[in-house]
Structure formats: C-alpha cells, structure tokens
Design a protein around this motif. Structure first.
Motif, PDB file in Angstrom:
ATOM      1  N   VAL A   1     -18.001  48.621 -59.086  1.00  0.00           N
ATOM      2  CA  VAL A   1     -18.647  47.240 -59.343  1.00  0.00           C
ATOM      3  C   VAL A   1     -18.072  47.005 -60.977  1.00  0.00           C
ATOM      4  CG1 VAL A   1     -20.433  45.832 -59.954  1.00  0.00           C
ATOM      5  CG2 VAL A   1     -20.691  47.513 -58.082  1.00  0.00           C
ATOM      6  N   ILE A   2     -17.075  46.130 -61.199  1.00  0.00           N
ATOM      7  CA  ILE A   2     -16.687  45.592 -62.332  1.00  0.00           C
ATOM      8  C   ILE A   2     -17.184  44.404 -62.516  1.00  0.00           C
ATOM      9  CG2 ILE A   2     -14.586  45.093 -63.689  1.00  0.00           C
ATOM     10  CD1 ILE A   2     -13.187  46.963 -61.645  1.00  0.00           C
ATOM     11  N   ASP A   3     -17.833  44.148 -63.868  1.00  0.00           N
ATOM     12  CA  ASP A   3     -18.181  42.892 -64.104  1.00  0.00           C
ATOM     13  C   ASP A   3     -17.782  42.762 -65.870  1.00  0.00           C
ATOM     14  OD1 ASP A   3     -19.956  44.158 -65.900  1.00  0.00           O
ATOM     15  OD2 ASP A   3     -21.762  43.818 -64.430  1.00  0.00           O
ATOM     16  N   GLU A   4     -18.077  41.645 -66.364  1.00  0.00           N
ATOM     17  CA  GLU A   4     -17.777  41.212 -67.821  1.00  0.00           C
ATOM     18  C   GLU A   4     -18.397  42.388 -68.976  1.00  0.00           C
ATOM     19  OE1 GLU A   4     -19.921  38.891 -66.255  1.00  0.00           O
ATOM     20  OE2 GLU A   4     -18.146  37.830 -65.169  1.00  0.00           O
ATOM     21  N   LYS A   5     -19.295  42.995 -68.525  1.00  0.00           N
ATOM     22  CA  LYS A   5     -19.856  43.943 -69.384  1.00  0.00           C
ATOM     23  C   LYS A   5     -19.516  45.319 -69.388  1.00  0.00           C
ATOM     24  CE  LYS A   5     -23.869  41.052 -70.257  1.00  0.00           C
ATOM     25  NZ  LYS A   5     -25.143  40.764 -70.253  1.00  0.00           N
ATOM     26  N   GLN A   6     -19.390  45.558 -67.886  1.00  0.00           N
ATOM     27  CA  GLN A   6     -19.298  47.200 -67.711  1.00  0.00           C
ATOM     28  C   GLN A   6     -18.450  47.249 -66.307  1.00  0.00           C
ATOM     29  OE1 GLN A   6     -23.102  48.904 -67.428  1.00  0.00           O
ATOM     30  NE2 GLN A   6     -23.789  47.358 -66.058  1.00  0.00           N
ATOM     31  N   VAL A   7     -18.027  48.840 -66.301  1.00  0.00           N
ATOM     32  CA  VAL A   7     -17.625  49.251 -64.736  1.00  0.00           C
ATOM     33  C   VAL A   7     -18.643  50.432 -64.415  1.00  0.00           C
ATOM     34  CG1 VAL A   7     -15.720  50.366 -63.731  1.00  0.00           C
ATOM     35  CG2 VAL A   7     -15.176  48.856 -65.450  1.00  0.00           C
ATOM     36  N   LYS A   8     -19.143  50.186 -63.239  1.00  0.00           N
ATOM     37  CA  LYS A   8     -20.059  51.074 -62.549  1.00  0.00           C
ATOM     38  C   LYS A   8     -19.243  51.790 -61.477  1.00  0.00           C
ATOM     39  CE  LYS A   8     -24.488  48.854 -63.629  1.00  0.00           C
ATOM     40  NZ  LYS A   8     -25.713  48.348 -62.891  1.00  0.00           N
TER      41      LYS A   8
END
Length: 97
Positions: free
Chosen positions: A5-12
């Motif tokens: 999961v990639i968003d503006e704040k982090q990559v999980k």
C-alpha cells in the motif's frame, strides 16, 4: 499473501520474506519491460540504500524548541530502528518531567 500500500506518507509492505523478494523481482522485470534502464534502477537502489544507512545512523533525542518562564516546548526525534522499549520510555518520561 503479499500486499503493498503506497500513499502520500508511507509505503506499507506485508507478506512473507520469500513473497516480498519474489514480488520485488517481478517489479524489476516489469520496469525493464517499460524500458527503464539497469543504470536507472541501480541508481534508485543505491539512493534508497544510502537513505536507509542514514536512518540507521540517526540518534534518538529530545531537544527544547522554545522555553520561557511559563512554557517549555520540546521535540522528540526518535529513530525506531535504533531504540529499545526502555529507551523510548525514558524519552517519554523526559518529555513529561
């Protein structure tokens, strides 16, 4: 199961080690298929590796950012890869003295 999961704040990233490594290989294969050169991929890899090394060097600390006779504002800079549970408690206790 492998999941990213990639968003503006982090990559999980979730998954077993072998799943994660297999998917990284799949991403690299797809990037080459899109015409991205080995040199560009290697450059990004080296940049990421250097960022990780810098993160590992960073120390955890508490510093005062503002203080007067009535107010004291402190900032905690915590490196989660280099701190134990006990040290984290010490930082929190120091913040709330």
């Amino acid at each position: 199961m492998f999941k990213v999961v990639i968003d503006e704040k982090q990559v999980k990233v979730k998954g077993k080690r072998d799943e994660i490594l297999a998917e990284i290989g799949s991403y690299l294969y797809a990037l080459r298929g899109l015409g991205i050169s080995y040199e560009d991929i290697d450059h990004v890899y080296e940049f990421s590796k250097n960022c990780l090394k810098e993160d590992e060097k960073a120390e955890s600390k508490v510093k005062t950012v503002y203080e007067d006779e009535h107010v004291k504002i402190q900032k905690a800079e915590i490196n989660p890869s280099k701190i134990s549970k006990e040290d984290f408690k010490k930082i929190l206790n120091k913040l709330f003295e």
